[in-house]
Design a protein around this motif. Structure first.
Motif, PDB file in Angstrom:
ATOM      1  N   HIS A  96      12.344   1.393  -9.184  1.00  0.00           N
ATOM      2  CA  HIS A  96      13.775   1.570  -8.956  1.00  0.00           C
ATOM      3  C   HIS A  96      14.097   2.646  -7.921  1.00  0.00           C
ATOM      4  O   HIS A  96      15.020   2.491  -7.122  1.00  0.00           O
ATOM      5  N   SER A  97      13.344   3.737  -7.942  1.00  0.00           N
ATOM      6  CA  SER A  97      13.635   4.803  -6.978  1.00  0.00           C
ATOM      7  C   SER A  97      13.362   4.335  -5.552  1.00  0.00           C
ATOM      8  O   SER A  97      14.074   4.707  -4.615  1.00  0.00           O
ATOM      9  N   PHE A  98      12.330   3.501  -5.381  1.00  0.00           N
ATOM     10  CA  PHE A  98      12.035   2.957  -4.057  1.00  0.00           C
ATOM     11  C   PHE A  98      13.132   1.991  -3.631  1.00  0.00           C
ATOM     12  O   PHE A  98      13.606   2.027  -2.495  1.00  0.00           O
ATOM     13  N   ARG A  99      13.563   1.118  -4.542  1.00  0.00           N
ATOM     14  CA  ARG A  99      14.625   0.171  -4.208  1.00  0.00           C
ATOM     15  C   ARG A  99      15.902   0.909  -3.829  1.00  0.00           C
ATOM     16  O   ARG A  99      16.602   0.546  -2.882  1.00  0.00           O
ATOM     17  N   ARG A 100      16.208   1.984  -4.554  1.00  0.00           N
ATOM     18  CA  ARG A 100      17.403   2.771  -4.248  1.00  0.00           C
ATOM     19  C   ARG A 100      17.304   3.378  -2.852  1.00  0.00           C
ATOM     20  O   ARG A 100      18.270   3.366  -2.081  1.00  0.00           O
ATOM     21  N   MET A 112      -0.055  -3.446   1.655  1.00  0.00           N
ATOM     22  CA  MET A 112       0.733  -2.346   1.102  1.00  0.00           C
ATOM     23  C   MET A 112       0.680  -1.137   2.028  1.00  0.00           C
ATOM     24  O   MET A 112       1.708  -0.497   2.290  1.00  0.00           O
ATOM     25  N   SER A 113      -0.491  -0.826   2.555  1.00  0.00           N
ATOM     26  CA  SER A 113      -0.646   0.313   3.449  1.00  0.00           C
ATOM     27  C   SER A 113       0.179   0.142   4.719  1.00  0.00           C
ATOM     28  O   SER A 113       0.861   1.066   5.163  1.00  0.00           O
ATOM     29  N   VAL A 114       0.144  -1.066   5.286  1.00  0.00           N
ATOM     30  CA  VAL A 114       0.901  -1.346   6.511  1.00  0.00           C
ATOM     31  C   VAL A 114       2.402  -1.226   6.253  1.00  0.00           C
ATOM     32  O   VAL A 114       3.144  -0.633   7.047  1.00  0.00           O
ATOM     33  N   LEU A 115       2.858  -1.771   5.118  1.00  0.00           N
ATOM     34  CA  LEU A 115       4.288  -1.731   4.810  1.00  0.00           C
ATOM     35  C   LEU A 115       4.758  -0.298   4.588  1.00  0.00           C
ATOM     36  O   LEU A 115       5.811   0.097   5.106  1.00  0.00           O
ATOM     37  N   LEU A 116       3.988   0.498   3.844  1.00  0.00           N
ATOM     38  CA  LEU A 116       4.397   1.879   3.588  1.00  0.00           C
ATOM     39  C   LEU A 116       4.391   2.705   4.870  1.00  0.00           C
ATOM     40  O   LEU A 116       5.254   3.567   5.061  1.00  0.00           O
ATOM     41  N   THR A 117       3.436   2.439   5.747  1.00  0.00           N
ATOM     42  CA  THR A 117       3.420   3.136   7.040  1.00  0.00           C
ATOM     43  C   THR A 117       4.679   2.811   7.829  1.00  0.00           C
ATOM     44  O   THR A 117       5.298   3.684   8.444  1.00  0.00           O
ATOM     45  N   ASN A 118       5.088   1.542   7.804  1.00  0.00           N
ATOM     46  CA  ASN A 118       6.319   1.141   8.484  1.00  0.00           C
ATOM     47  C   ASN A 118       7.533   1.812   7.872  1.00  0.00           C
ATOM     48  O   ASN A 118       8.452   2.234   8.584  1.00  0.00           O
ATOM     49  N   MET A 119       7.537   1.931   6.533  1.00  0.00           N
ATOM     50  CA  MET A 119       8.653   2.600   5.865  1.00  0.00           C
ATOM     51  C   MET A 119       8.753   4.063   6.326  1.00  0.00           C
ATOM     52  O   MET A 119       9.847   4.574   6.581  1.00  0.00           O
ATOM     53  N   GLU A 120       7.595   4.709   6.437  1.00  0.00           N
ATOM     54  CA  GLU A 120       7.579   6.100   6.901  1.00  0.00           C
ATOM     55  C   GLU A 120       8.130   6.206   8.316  1.00  0.00           C
ATOM     56  O   GLU A 120       8.935   7.098   8.618  1.00  0.00           O
ATOM     57  N   GLU A 121       7.704   5.316   9.187  1.00  0.00           N
ATOM     58  CA  GLU A 121       8.152   5.352  10.587  1.00  0.00           C
ATOM     59  C   GLU A 121       9.635   5.051  10.710  1.00  0.00           C
ATOM     60  O   GLU A 121      10.262   5.442  11.691  1.00  0.00           O
ATOM     61  N   SER A 122      10.196   4.374   9.698  1.00  0.00           N
ATOM     62  CA  SER A 122      11.617   4.035   9.727  1.00  0.00           C
ATOM     63  C   SER A 122      12.501   5.126   9.132  1.00  0.00           C
ATOM     64  O   SER A 122      13.720   4.995   9.119  1.00  0.00           O
ATOM     65  N   GLY A 123      11.876   6.180   8.603  1.00  0.00           N
ATOM     66  CA  GLY A 123      12.655   7.280   8.057  1.00  0.00           C
ATOM     67  C   GLY A 123      12.619   7.405   6.554  1.00  0.00           C
ATOM     68  O   GLY A 123      13.411   8.159   5.974  1.00  0.00           O
ATOM     69  N   LEU A 124      11.724   6.669   5.893  1.00  0.00           N
ATOM     70  CA  LEU A 124      11.630   6.736   4.438  1.00  0.00           C
ATOM     71  C   LEU A 124      10.377   7.482   3.988  1.00  0.00           C
ATOM     72  O   LEU A 124       9.832   7.219   2.910  1.00  0.00           O
ATOM     73  N   SER A 125       9.915   8.413   4.811  1.00  0.00           N
ATOM     74  CA  SER A 125       8.681   9.126   4.494  1.00  0.00           C
ATOM     75  C   SER A 125       8.809   9.921   3.196  1.00  0.00           C
ATOM     76  O   SER A 125       7.853  10.031   2.417  1.00  0.00           O
ATOM     77  N   GLY A 126       9.987  10.487   2.933  1.00  0.00           N
ATOM     78  CA  GLY A 126      10.177  11.256   1.703  1.00  0.00           C
ATOM     79  C   GLY A 126       9.971  10.400   0.474  1.00  0.00           C
ATOM     80  O   GLY A 126       9.318  10.816  -0.493  1.00  0.00           O
ATOM     81  N   CYS A 127      10.509   9.179   0.497  1.00  0.00           N
ATOM     82  CA  CYS A 127      10.355   8.258  -0.624  1.00  0.00           C
ATOM     83  C   CYS A 127       8.905   7.839  -0.790  1.00  0.00           C
ATOM     84  O   CYS A 127       8.385   7.786  -1.912  1.00  0.00           O
ATOM     85  N   VAL A 128       8.228   7.539   0.324  1.00  0.00           N
ATOM     86  CA  VAL A 128       6.832   7.114   0.261  1.00  0.00           C
ATOM     87  C   VAL A 128       5.965   8.233  -0.304  1.00  0.00           C
ATOM     88  O   VAL A 128       5.087   8.005  -1.141  1.00  0.00           O
ATOM     89  N   GLN A 129       6.222   9.461   0.134  1.00  0.00           N
ATOM     90  CA  GLN A 129       5.453  10.596  -0.377  1.00  0.00           C
ATOM     91  C   GLN A 129       5.707  10.803  -1.866  1.00  0.00           C
ATOM     92  O   GLN A 129       4.788  11.081  -2.636  1.00  0.00           O
ATOM     93  N   ARG A 130       6.950  10.646  -2.292  1.00  0.00           N
ATOM     94  CA  ARG A 130       7.306  10.899  -3.691  1.00  0.00           C
ATOM     95  C   ARG A 130       6.777   9.815  -4.625  1.00  0.00           C
ATOM     96  O   ARG A 130       6.249  10.105  -5.698  1.00  0.00           O
ATOM     97  N   ASP A 131       6.931   8.555  -4.237  1.00  0.00           N
ATOM     98  CA  ASP A 131       6.647   7.454  -5.155  1.00  0.00           C
ATOM     99  C   ASP A 131       5.238   6.880  -5.049  1.00  0.00           C
ATOM    100  O   ASP A 131       4.749   6.281  -6.006  1.00  0.00           O
TER     101      ASP A 131
END
Length: 212
Positions: A62-66, A130-149
């Motif tokens: 849920h925190s990731f979806r949010r 999963m690794s590729v998607l999370l890397t893309n999320m980080e590059e898009s500005g969601l690095s805080g969420c990726v690090q936390r979750d």
């Protein structure tokens, strides 16, 4: 209208002046009732079952979806929406939450990866995906969420037995590779993973502090 069977499955072909040939195909899959649970499924494009399992797990974090919902596309920074995986993931999550269909398509998301029919009909490695998607999320500005979750920490340590000396090193991780052969459960595999190993004989480690 006529009931037909195509490569897309069973459905109906309806007259449509704007469609090629004057008819448009509608799959019965698009009109299935929602599950009593209220959840939506994901359509398999060919061999995308591994991707669908991963996306359902991410959706239910849920925190990731949010965080994905709160993300905003910036045309000056991000790729065009059609080529932006984060934007397409955001739209997919929204369809999974509010669609009136039993299952929704992941086609727009995979197109944003640059995939064609060859990729969607080939089984891929879910860990790498999963690794590729999370890397893309980080590059898009969601690095805080990726690090936390999705990021944890290992502490690797060496304890020099019967001395006051020890070493330790902190390392980040996003997945754990476990040896499951010969184990009865994931818990047992995790216990084996963190079980201390005595370094002796040819495996002994030099400790400068004690000079040996």
């Amino acid at each position: 209208a006529s009931t037909v069977s195509t490569a897309q499955g069973e459905g109906v072909r309806l007259p449509s002046a704007s469609a090629p040939g004057g008819h448009r195909f509608f799959s019965f899959k698009d009109f299935q009732d929602l599950s009593p649970t209220g959840y939506r499924g994901l359509l398999n494009q060919g061999a995308t079952c591994y991707l669908n399992s991963m996306l359902q797990a991410l959706y239910l974090t849920h925190s990731f979806r949010r965080a994905v919902y709160q993300w905003q596309h910036n045309p000056d920074v991000h790729p065009p929406i059609a080529q932006c995986p984060t934007a397409q993931l955001q739209r997919l999550f929204a369809r999974m939450q509010i669609s009136d269909r039993a299952a929704v398509s992941t086609a727009q998301l995979t197109k944003s990866f640059g995939w064609n029919d060859r990729e969607v009909f080939a089984q891929q490695d879910v860990q790498e995906m999963m690794s590729v998607l999370l890397t893309n999320m980080e590059e898009s500005g969601l690095s805080g969420c990726v690090q936390r979750d999705f990021t944890g920490k290992f502490i690797s340590y060496i304890d020099f037995i019967d001395t006051p000396y020890a070493r330790e090193r902190v390392e980040l991780f996003r997945d754990v590779q476990l040896t499951i052969k010969g184990t009865k459960s994931v818990e047992e595999a995790l216990q084996n993973y963190v079980k201390p190993e005595v370094m002796d004989g040819d495996n002994m480690i030099m400790c400068e502090a004690i000079g040996g």
